[in-house]
Design a protein around this motif. Structure first.
Motif, PDB file in Angstrom:
ATOM      1  N   LYS A 148       0.806  -1.225   0.000  1.00  0.00           N
ATOM      2  CA  LYS A 148       0.000   0.000   0.000  1.00  0.00           C
ATOM      3  C   LYS A 148       0.834   1.267   0.000  1.00  0.00           C
ATOM      4  CE  LYS A 148      -3.968  -2.133   2.248  1.00  0.00           C
ATOM      5  NZ  LYS A 148      -4.563  -2.424   3.555  1.00  0.00           N
ATOM      6  N   LYS A 149       2.130   1.156   0.311  1.00  0.00           N
ATOM      7  CA  LYS A 149       3.029   2.317   0.328  1.00  0.00           C
ATOM      8  C   LYS A 149       2.429   3.469   1.144  1.00  0.00           C
ATOM      9  CE  LYS A 149       5.831   0.605  -3.032  1.00  0.00           C
ATOM     10  NZ  LYS A 149       5.732  -0.780  -2.630  1.00  0.00           N
ATOM     11  N   VAL A 150       2.014   3.142   2.364  1.00  0.00           N
ATOM     12  CA  VAL A 150       1.344   4.134   3.209  1.00  0.00           C
ATOM     13  C   VAL A 150       2.292   5.287   3.529  1.00  0.00           C
ATOM     14  CG1 VAL A 150       0.190   4.478   5.443  1.00  0.00           C
ATOM     15  CG2 VAL A 150      -0.024   2.290   4.240  1.00  0.00           C
ATOM     16  N   PHE A 151       1.834   6.539   3.319  1.00  0.00           N
ATOM     17  CA  PHE A 151       2.642   7.715   3.654  1.00  0.00           C
ATOM     18  C   PHE A 151       2.727   7.866   5.167  1.00  0.00           C
ATOM     19  CE2 PHE A 151       2.599  12.074   5.214  1.00  0.00           C
ATOM     20  CZ  PHE A 151       3.799  12.546   4.709  1.00  0.00           C
ATOM     21  N   LEU A 152       3.958   8.131   5.663  1.00  0.00           N
ATOM     22  CA  LEU A 152       4.129   8.349   7.104  1.00  0.00           C
ATOM     23  C   LEU A 152       4.554   9.779   7.421  1.00  0.00           C
ATOM     24  CD1 LEU A 152       6.009   5.058   8.176  1.00  0.00           C
ATOM     25  CD2 LEU A 152       3.558   5.547   8.337  1.00  0.00           C
ATOM     26  N   LEU A 153       5.661  10.239   6.811  1.00  0.00           N
ATOM     27  CA  LEU A 153       6.220  11.537   7.194  1.00  0.00           C
ATOM     28  C   LEU A 153       6.857  12.239   6.002  1.00  0.00           C
ATOM     29  CD1 LEU A 153       8.096  10.350  10.428  1.00  0.00           C
ATOM     30  CD2 LEU A 153       6.114  11.887  10.412  1.00  0.00           C
ATOM     31  N   ALA A 154       6.937  13.566   6.100  1.00  0.00           N
ATOM     32  CA  ALA A 154       7.700  14.354   5.124  1.00  0.00           C
ATOM     33  C   ALA A 154       8.636  15.257   5.909  1.00  0.00           C
ATOM     34  CB  ALA A 154       6.755  15.189   4.259  1.00  0.00           C
ATOM     35  N   GLY A 155       9.790  15.550   5.328  1.00  0.00           N
ATOM     36  CA  GLY A 155      10.749  16.426   6.004  1.00  0.00           C
ATOM     37  C   GLY A 155      11.392  17.369   5.010  1.00  0.00           C
ATOM     38  N   ARG A 156      11.678  18.590   5.477  1.00  0.00           N
ATOM     39  CA  ARG A 156      12.317  19.556   4.592  1.00  0.00           C
ATOM     40  C   ARG A 156      13.116  20.553   5.413  1.00  0.00           C
ATOM     41  NH1 ARG A 156       9.944  23.927   0.563  1.00  0.00           N
ATOM     42  NH2 ARG A 156      11.577  23.808  -1.021  1.00  0.00           N
ATOM     43  N   LYS A 157      14.248  20.949   4.880  1.00  0.00           N
ATOM     44  CA  LYS A 157      15.105  21.902   5.576  1.00  0.00           C
ATOM     45  C   LYS A 157      14.466  23.283   5.519  1.00  0.00           C
ATOM     46  CE  LYS A 157      20.076  22.586   5.664  1.00  0.00           C
ATOM     47  NZ  LYS A 157      21.281  22.196   4.938  1.00  0.00           N
ATOM     48  N   ARG A 158      14.491  23.985   6.621  1.00  0.00           N
ATOM     49  CA  ARG A 158      13.941  25.349   6.642  1.00  0.00           C
ATOM     50  C   ARG A 158      14.949  26.313   6.047  1.00  0.00           C
ATOM     51  NH1 ARG A 158      11.620  27.072  12.373  1.00  0.00           N
ATOM     52  NH2 ARG A 158      10.478  28.570  11.112  1.00  0.00           N
ATOM     53  N   LYS A 159      14.430  27.276   5.299  1.00  0.00           N
ATOM     54  CA  LYS A 159      15.303  28.310   4.749  1.00  0.00           C
ATOM     55  C   LYS A 159      15.566  29.353   5.831  1.00  0.00           C
ATOM     56  CE  LYS A 159      12.766  27.541   0.578  1.00  0.00           C
ATOM     57  NZ  LYS A 159      11.792  28.050  -0.356  1.00  0.00           N
ATOM     58  N   LYS A 160      16.566  30.197   5.605  1.00  0.00           N
ATOM     59  CA  LYS A 160      16.877  31.320   6.503  1.00  0.00           C
ATOM     60  C   LYS A 160      17.045  30.868   7.946  1.00  0.00           C
ATOM     61  CE  LYS A 160      14.140  34.636   3.767  1.00  0.00           C
ATOM     62  NZ  LYS A 160      13.056  33.948   3.080  1.00  0.00           N
ATOM     63  N   SER A 161      17.675  29.716   8.135  1.00  0.00           N
ATOM     64  CA  SER A 161      17.931  29.243   9.491  1.00  0.00           C
ATOM     65  C   SER A 161      19.438  29.245   9.695  1.00  0.00           C
ATOM     66  CB  SER A 161      17.379  27.826   9.628  1.00  0.00           C
ATOM     67  OG  SER A 161      16.914  27.614  10.928  1.00  0.00           O
ATOM     68  N   LYS A 162      19.909  29.743  10.850  1.00  0.00           N
ATOM     69  CA  LYS A 162      21.360  29.843  11.079  1.00  0.00           C
ATOM     70  C   LYS A 162      22.024  28.466  11.009  1.00  0.00           C
ATOM     71  CE  LYS A 162      21.373  33.763  14.284  1.00  0.00           C
ATOM     72  NZ  LYS A 162      20.145  33.528  15.087  1.00  0.00           N
ATOM     73  N   THR A 163      21.349  27.478  11.579  1.00  0.00           N
ATOM     74  CA  THR A 163      21.891  26.115  11.523  1.00  0.00           C
ATOM     75  C   THR A 163      20.898  25.264  10.738  1.00  0.00           C
ATOM     76  OG1 THR A 163      20.731  25.462  13.524  1.00  0.00           O
ATOM     77  CG2 THR A 163      22.949  26.353  13.808  1.00  0.00           C
ATOM     78  N   SER A 164      21.305  24.055  10.385  1.00  0.00           N
ATOM     79  CA  SER A 164      20.385  23.178   9.666  1.00  0.00           C
ATOM     80  C   SER A 164      19.192  22.874  10.562  1.00  0.00           C
ATOM     81  CB  SER A 164      21.082  21.882   9.295  1.00  0.00           C
ATOM     82  OG  SER A 164      22.087  22.158   8.364  1.00  0.00           O
TER      83      SER A 164
END
Length: 357
Positions: A148-164
Motif C-alpha cells: 500500500k506504500k502508506v505515507f508516514l512523514l515528510a521532512g524539509r530543511k527550513r530556509k533562513k535558518s542559522k543552523t540546519s
C-alpha cells in the motif's frame, strides 16, 4: 542475504584508509551471515524512569502476513576503481522473512510510538529535488515499504535558518512550523556535526505550570570526524531516551540548553539515556571495499549506508538505512525507535556539511 558496500575502496590501500565519493558503486559480496538467537533485546533499552500516571491500553502486535515485496536479484555494480575489481560470488537466494502487516489507524500516534517488539518496520525514503529550490532544499518522504506504500512523514530543511533545521510533518503538502501537521524537527549545531530531534511540544520559554506541554527530545546524533575529515566510513553515536517498565519512552523535557540529551551524554549523565552506535563496516579484500550485511535491503554503495546497534548486542539492528537508487533509500527500524526518531536520524545523514565528503 546480500552485503552492501558502505564506501568504495581506494586503489591498493589498507583498510584504515578511506573510501571514495558516495555516488560510486562497487561489487557487493553475497556471503550470508548467520547470527545466533540472543536473549530478548528489550532489556537493553530499559532504564526505569517514572511510569506514566495513566495506564494506556496496549494494542497487540498485528499478525504476520505474507511478504508482499519480492527480492530482486542484485545486478552487479560497476566498480569505479579499475585496479580493485572484486570477483562476483554466486548469489545464494535466501527467503526473506515475511513483512508484518502494519496498521496505521492514527498517523500522529503511530509515528511517535515505538515499533512493536519483534517487528521490523520496513520503510522507504524518497528524495525529491525537482522544482525551483529543491536542489538546495529537497523534500524527503517516508512511506511504509509494502503493497500500500502508506505515507508516514515528510521532512524539509527550513530556509533562513542559522543552523540546519528540518521540519517533519505528517502531511506531505504542509511543511510549515505553525501547521497542525508539524510533528517534530531536527536541529544541528553550527558545525553540522551534532543534531537534536524534538517532538512538536512548546519551547521551554512557553512552559505551563507543570511543564507538561514542553517539547521532548526524542534523539540526538553525533558524527565524529575522523583523521581524514568525513571520508571513509562515518562514525555515528545516537542517543535516545530509555524505556520504562511499561515499554514507553521516558520523557526527556530539557528546561534549558544545558539539560538536553547531548549535554547529558557529554557529561556522562546517562540516567534514562541510551547510547547507540553505527556498526563498523568490515573491510573485504575480495571486493576491496567496506561492507555491511543489509540482508538484501540495500543495493548501492554509499557513505550514507549505516546500521545502528547497541554495543551489548551488535546483532540486534535498531535501525538500518541505505541507498537503493539515486534518490531512494530503505529505512528499517525496530523497537525502541519510532518513525519520527528513525526518519530524523536518516535526515541528519543527508545534511549539507556531511554530504560534501
Amino acid at each position: 542475504s546480500t552485503r552492501c558496500c558502505v564506501t568504495v575502496s581506494p586503489v591498493s590501500t589498507p583498510p584504515a584508509a578511506t573510501g571514495s565519493d558516495e555516488e560510486d558503486d562497487s561489487d557487493s559480496s553475497t556471503k550470508p551471515i548467520r547470527s545466533e538467537k540472543k536473549k530478548n533485546p528489550v532489556s537493553l533499552f530499559q532504564t526505569g524512569g517514572d511510569p506514566p500516571k495513566e495506564k494506556k491500553t496496549k494494542k497487540k502486535a498485528p499478525p504476520k502476513a505474507a511478504e508482499s515485496e519480492e527480492e530482486i536479484p542484485e545486478s552487479p555494480q560497476k566498480n569505479s576503481n579499475k585496479k580493485g575489481k572484486g570477483k562476483k560470488s554466486k548469489k545464494t537466494k535466501e527467503e526473506r522473512p515475511p513483512s508484518p502487516v502494519i496498521e496505521v489507524d492514527n498517523l500522529e500516534e503511530f509515528v511517535l510510538q515505538p515499533a512493536p517488539q519483534g517487528v521490523t518496520v520496513k520503510c522507504r525514503v524518497t528524495r525529491d529535488k525537482k522544482g525551483m529550490d529543491r536542489g538546495l532544499y529537497p523534500t524527503y518522504y517516508l512511506h511504509l515499504d509494502n503493497d500500500k506504500k502508506v505515507f508516514l512523514l515528510a521532512g524539509r530543511k527550513r530556509k533562513k535558518s542559522k543552523t540546519s533545521n528540518y521540519l517533519i510533518s505528517i502531511d506531505p503538502t504542509d511543511l510549515t512550523r505553525g501547521g497542525e501537521n508539524f510533528i517534530g524537527k531536527l536541529r544541528s549545531n553550527l558545525m553540522g556535526t551534532k543534531f537534536t530531534v524534538f517532538d512538536n511540544g512548546a519551547n521551554p520559554d512557553r512552559a505551563n505550570a507543570d511543564w507538561s506541554n514542553v517539547r521532548q527530545e526524542l534523539s540526538a546524533v553525533v558524527y565524529e570526524t575522523n583523521v581524514l575529515g568525513f571520508k571513509g566510513p562515518r562514525k555515528m553515536t545516537v542517543i535516545i531516551p530509555g524505556m520504562n517498565a511499561d515499554n514507553e519512552r521516558v520523557p526527556i523535557r530539557p528546561r534549558n540548553d544545558n539539560d538536553g540529551l547531548l549535554m547529558r551524554w557529554q557529561n556522562k549523565n546517562m540516567d534514562n539515556v541510551i547510547e547507540l552506535h553505527n556498526k563498523a563496516p568490515v573491510w573485504n579484500d575480495e571486493t576491496q571495499s567496506y561492507v555491511l550485511n543489509f540482508h538484501g535491503r540495500v543495493t548501492h554503495a554509499s557513505v550514507k549506508n549505516f546500521q545502528i546497534v547497541h554495543s551489548s548486542d551488535p546483532d540486534y539492528i535498531v535501525m538500518q538505512f541505505g541507498r537503493v537508487a539515486d534518490d531512494a533509500f530503505t529505512m528499517d527500524y525496530n523497537y525502541p525507535l519510532c518513525a519520527v526518531q528513525a526518519f530524523a536520524i536518516a535526515l541528519s545523514s543527508f545534511d549539507g556539511k556531511l554530504a560534501c565528503e
